[in-house]
Design a protein around this motif. Structure first.
Motif, mmCIF file in Angstrom:
data_model
loop_
_atom_site.group_PDB
_atom_site.id
_atom_site.type_symbol
_atom_site.label_atom_id
_atom_site.label_comp_id
_atom_site.label_asym_id
_atom_site.label_seq_id
_atom_site.Cartn_x
_atom_site.Cartn_y
_atom_site.Cartn_z
ATOM 1 N N TRP A 131 9.073 -5.758 15.483
ATOM 2 C CA TRP A 131 9.458 -4.512 16.141
ATOM 3 C C TRP A 131 9.699 -3.367 15.174
ATOM 4 C CZ3 TRP A 131 8.448 -5.090 21.046
ATOM 5 C CH2 TRP A 131 8.561 -6.351 21.616
ATOM 6 N N GLY A 132 9.630 -3.609 13.860
ATOM 7 C CA GLY A 132 9.779 -2.543 12.894
ATOM 8 C C GLY A 132 11.224 -2.240 12.550
ATOM 9 N N VAL A 133 11.398 -1.448 11.497
ATOM 10 C CA VAL A 133 12.736 -1.071 11.045
ATOM 11 C C VAL A 133 13.240 0.186 11.740
ATOM 12 C CG1 VAL A 133 12.404 -2.148 8.792
ATOM 13 C CG2 VAL A 133 11.797 0.266 9.106
ATOM 14 N N GLY A 134 12.403 0.799 12.562
ATOM 15 C CA GLY A 134 12.801 2.003 13.284
ATOM 16 C C GLY A 134 12.013 3.218 12.830
ATOM 17 N N LEU A 135 11.698 4.102 13.759
ATOM 18 C CA LEU A 135 10.922 5.306 13.456
ATOM 19 C C LEU A 135 11.675 6.177 12.445
ATOM 20 C CD1 LEU A 135 8.355 6.879 14.205
ATOM 21 C CD2 LEU A 135 9.682 8.057 15.957
ATOM 22 N N GLY A 136 10.999 6.523 11.361
ATOM 23 C CA GLY A 136 11.589 7.347 10.322
ATOM 24 C C GLY A 136 12.399 6.578 9.291
ATOM 25 N N GLN A 137 12.483 5.252 9.434
ATOM 26 C CA GLN A 137 13.338 4.455 8.563
ATOM 27 C C GLN A 137 12.570 3.702 7.472
ATOM 28 O OE1 GLN A 137 16.727 4.704 8.929
ATOM 29 N NE2 GLN A 137 16.097 6.220 10.461
ATOM 30 N N SER A 138 11.333 4.062 7.240
ATOM 31 C CA SER A 138 10.535 3.388 6.219
ATOM 32 C C SER A 138 11.171 3.535 4.836
ATOM 33 C CB SER A 138 9.117 3.960 6.195
ATOM 34 O OG SER A 138 8.419 3.533 5.048
ATOM 35 N N ARG A 139 11.130 2.466 4.080
ATOM 36 C CA ARG A 139 11.596 2.508 2.699
ATOM 37 C C ARG A 139 10.447 2.821 1.739
ATOM 38 N NH1 ARG A 139 13.698 -1.953 5.234
ATOM 39 N NH2 ARG A 139 15.961 -1.986 5.544
ATOM 40 N N GLN A 140 9.254 2.340 2.061
ATOM 41 C CA GLN A 140 8.120 2.492 1.158
ATOM 42 C C GLN A 140 7.644 3.936 1.057
ATOM 43 O OE1 GLN A 140 6.973 0.126 -0.838
ATOM 44 N NE2 GLN A 140 8.560 -1.224 -0.003
ATOM 45 N N LYS A 141 7.943 4.769 2.050
ATOM 46 C CA LYS A 141 7.488 6.160 1.993
ATOM 47 C C LYS A 141 8.276 6.983 0.978
ATOM 48 C CE LYS A 141 10.436 7.970 5.711
ATOM 49 N NZ LYS A 141 10.420 8.504 7.091
ATOM 50 N N TRP A 142 9.352 6.410 0.423
ATOM 51 C CA TRP A 142 10.136 7.111 -0.582
ATOM 52 C C TRP A 142 9.459 6.991 -1.956
ATOM 53 C CZ3 TRP A 142 14.684 9.963 0.070
ATOM 54 C CH2 TRP A 142 15.157 10.005 1.384
ATOM 55 N N ASN A 143 8.200 7.443 -1.986
ATOM 56 C CA ASN A 143 7.394 7.497 -3.211
ATOM 57 C C ASN A 143 7.129 6.134 -3.834
ATOM 58 O OD1 ASN A 143 7.143 10.328 -3.148
ATOM 59 N ND2 ASN A 143 9.133 10.581 -4.167
ATOM 60 N N TYR A 144 7.256 5.074 -3.040
ATOM 61 C CA TYR A 144 6.873 3.745 -3.513
ATOM 62 C C TYR A 144 5.405 3.447 -3.175
ATOM 63 C CZ TYR A 144 11.826 2.723 -4.250
ATOM 64 O OH TYR A 144 13.125 2.750 -4.678
ATOM 65 N N LEU A 145 4.973 3.869 -1.994
ATOM 66 C CA LEU A 145 3.612 3.594 -1.526
ATOM 67 C C LEU A 145 2.743 4.832 -1.682
ATOM 68 C CD1 LEU A 145 1.583 1.712 -0.113
ATOM 69 C CD2 LEU A 145 2.455 2.545 2.079
ATOM 70 N N PRO A 146 1.749 4.808 -2.588
ATOM 71 C CA PRO A 146 0.847 5.955 -2.737
ATOM 72 C C PRO A 146 0.011 6.184 -1.472
ATOM 73 C CG PRO A 146 0.705 4.466 -4.639
ATOM 74 C CD PRO A 146 1.471 3.746 -3.569
ATOM 75 N N GLU A 147 -0.294 7.449 -1.191
ATOM 76 C CA GLU A 147 -1.121 7.852 -0.045
ATOM 77 C C GLU A 147 -0.539 7.317 1.269
ATOM 78 O OE1 GLU A 147 -3.399 9.970 -0.694
ATOM 79 O OE2 GLU A 147 -3.314 9.714 -2.866
ATOM 80 N N ALA A 148 0.783 7.409 1.406
ATOM 81 C CA ALA A 148 1.429 6.853 2.599
ATOM 82 C C ALA A 148 1.010 7.574 3.866
ATOM 83 C CB ALA A 148 2.959 6.932 2.445
ATOM 84 N N GLN A 149 0.701 8.878 3.791
ATOM 85 C CA GLN A 149 0.336 9.625 4.996
ATOM 86 C C GLN A 149 -1.175 9.705 5.213
ATOM 87 O OE1 GLN A 149 1.720 10.955 2.304
ATOM 88 N NE2 GLN A 149 0.725 12.880 1.742
ATOM 89 N N THR A 150 -1.956 9.143 4.289
ATOM 90 C CA THR A 150 -3.415 9.200 4.444
ATOM 91 C C THR A 150 -3.992 7.793 4.588
ATOM 92 O OG1 THR A 150 -3.591 9.348 2.025
ATOM 93 C CG2 THR A 150 -3.636 11.406 3.262
ATOM 94 N N ASP A 151 -4.475 7.233 3.487
ATOM 95 C CA ASP A 151 -5.174 5.947 3.568
ATOM 96 C C ASP A 151 -4.269 4.804 4.029
ATOM 97 O OD1 ASP A 151 -7.179 7.448 2.537
ATOM 98 O OD2 ASP A 151 -7.119 6.605 0.529
ATOM 99 N N TYR A 152 -2.981 4.858 3.685
ATOM 100 C CA TYR A 152 -2.083 3.735 3.975
ATOM 101 C C TYR A 152 -1.076 4.043 5.080
ATOM 102 C CZ TYR A 152 -3.252 -0.126 0.913
ATOM 103 O OH TYR A 152 -3.866 -1.220 0.367
ATOM 104 N N ILE A 153 -1.432 4.930 5.974
ATOM 105 C CA ILE A 153 -0.502 5.281 7.047
ATOM 106 C C ILE A 153 -0.273 4.097 7.995
ATOM 107 C CG2 ILE A 153 -2.207 6.184 8.684
ATOM 108 C CD1 ILE A 153 -0.171 8.482 9.211
ATOM 109 N N LEU A 154 -1.254 3.193 8.111
ATOM 110 C CA LEU A 154 -1.075 2.022 8.967
ATOM 111 C C LEU A 154 0.054 1.131 8.447
ATOM 112 C CD1 LEU A 154 -2.147 0.433 11.447
ATOM 113 C CD2 LEU A 154 -3.611 -0.831 9.852
ATOM 114 N N ALA A 155 0.238 1.089 7.120
ATOM 115 C CA ALA A 155 1.328 0.292 6.558
ATOM 116 C C ALA A 155 2.683 0.860 6.974
ATOM 117 C CB ALA A 155 1.213 0.247 5.034
ATOM 118 N N ILE A 156 2.801 2.197 7.027
ATOM 119 C CA ILE A 156 4.041 2.829 7.471
ATOM 120 C C ILE A 156 4.261 2.565 8.961
ATOM 121 C CG2 ILE A 156 5.308 4.997 7.638
ATOM 122 C CD1 ILE A 156 4.841 4.010 4.793
#
Length: 400
Positions: free
Chosen positions: A262-287
């Motif tokens: 069910w996920g950690v909650g909308l807006g609660q991603s930890r990896q988007k805090w500059n851990y995961l490169p291209e979080a809003q483009t190629d890897y948005i599915l991971a978020i």
């Protein structure tokens, strides 16, 4: 029991083909609804995934979201306009569209071209950046379908099947894309062209020889590039301790794993805090997988499946060869690119840097995708209204 199961499969396939349940325009609303739903989810996830990184690059954390929202509104407006266009106009525009696409791709190799992450596939003019390869996908689908429909009685001959769709048309586009080192986009173009030829009735031996040539080409593309070999080794989990290419897929796995059902909650991603490169483009599915869980990721898969079924219905119900081939090409583009991106994020395929249609950040790509949806909606409207095939409207369409 077997009879009941066979009957259920028959009814299900009849529903997909539009033979049972609903009118002929059901595909229109399925395509419209799925594309708008994917666009809305994309905007929401661009806001969530880019809010942190945008603070350091934009004036506010909403900068990328607002920009993507403007492009979404422009794309939806163009989609609705294109959905009302007669199909014959698309056939008239086929050659000009190809010519414009080639000119834009050529501009990438001029001083107007911009290199991003090692790929030279952008042009920038007046502060506006665009990726010509996106518009070339739509142009290729329309132009290739027009030529194959015009030569429908001759396509059984391999020479007529290849000329001019593959040589020089697709070959020039693929050359420009390859010069920009964009392997992901190259694969999408190959899928589009192969689908156009298959639906156009090209001989089967073309696909056998083309498949063998494609395998050799893929091996060569990876073998002569240290960067791509590093990505291949990362995919195979070879020497990841000294391979920086392992960093992005590893953190993508962290995001998917922490999301659970069910996920950690909308807006609660930890990896988007500059851990995961291209979080809003190629890897948005991971978020998406991290914040909305497996259920949220499956919603994306279901929406693409609905779009594929609806486009198949439009192609199946049409008596116009141009409509069938063009719709198949656009469907191969959307579904093929989505499959490659999902396979890349989940580790089924190597990381080759390709965005998720409608979802990933990128205004130019979103506008072109929505324009392509508008073209298919125009096809669906023609099929629902039982309009005659576009080839009967003008005699000039009898020659390519």
């Amino acid at each position: 029991m077997k009879t009941r199961r066979a009957g259920g499969l028959t009814r299900f396939w009849g529903l997909i083909e539009g033979q049972e349940g609903g009118g002929r325009n059901t595909g229109y609303y399925m395509i419209l609804g799925s594309s708008l739903a994917l666009t809305a989810i994309g905007l929401l996830m661009v806001l969530s995934s880019s809010s942190v990184s945008a603070i350091s690059k934009e004036s506010s954390s909403y900068g990328l979201f607002i920009r993507q929202g403007v492009f979404a509104l422009v794309g939806i407006a163009l989609m609705l306009v294109l959905a009302r266009m007669p199909v014959r106009l698309y056939r008239r525009a086929a050659w000009p569209l190809l010519g414009l696409a080639l000119v834009l791709l050529l501009l990438v190799l001029t001083p107007l071209g911009v290199t991003v992450n090692g790929n030279r596939n952008w042009i920038e003019l007046g502060g506006i950046r665009a990726q010509p390869a996106e518009s070339a996908k739509l142009a290729m689908a329309i132009w290739g379908a027009h030529v194959l429909a015009t030569k429908s009685r001759l396509v059984g001959d391999w020479k007529h099947a290849l000329v001019p769709v593959v040589f020089p048309g697709a070959a020039l586009i693929l050359l420009f894309v390859l010069l920009g080192h964009d392997v992901g986009t190259l694969l999408v173009f190959v899928l589009i062209v192969a689908t156009l030829l298959f639906l156009g009735g090209a001989p089967k031996r073309i696909f056998v020889l083309g498949g063998l040539a494609g395998i050799v080409g893929v091996i060569a593309v990876f073998a002569f590039s240290d960067n791509r070999m590093g990505r291949l080794n990362a995919w195979l989990q070879i020497d990841c301790e000294g391979n920086s290419a392992c960093y992005q897929p590893m953190h993508g796995f962290y995001a998917l794993a922490s999301g659970g059902w069910w996920g950690v909650g909308l807006g609660q991603s930890r990896q988007k805090w500059n851990y995961l490169p291209e979080a809003q483009t190629d890897y948005i599915l991971a978020i998406i997988g991290e914040e909305l869980g497996l259920v949220g990721a499956l919603v994306i898969v279901v929406l693409f499946a609905v779009m594929a079924i609806a486009m198949y219905r439009v192609a199946f119900q049409s008596h116009d060869t141009f409509v069938r081939v063009a719709t198949g090409g656009i469907m191969a583009w959307f579904i093929g690119q989505a499959f490659i991106n999902m396979g890349m994020v989940t580790g089924l395929l190597p990381v080759i840097g390709i965005p998720l249609p409608f979802i990933s950040y990128g205004g130019n790509a979103l506008v072109i995708c929505l324009c392509a949806v508008g073209v298919v909606l125009a096809f669906a409207r023609q099929s629902a209204n039982n309009e005659p095939p576009s080839t009967t409207r003008r005699k000039t369409h009898q020659s390519a």
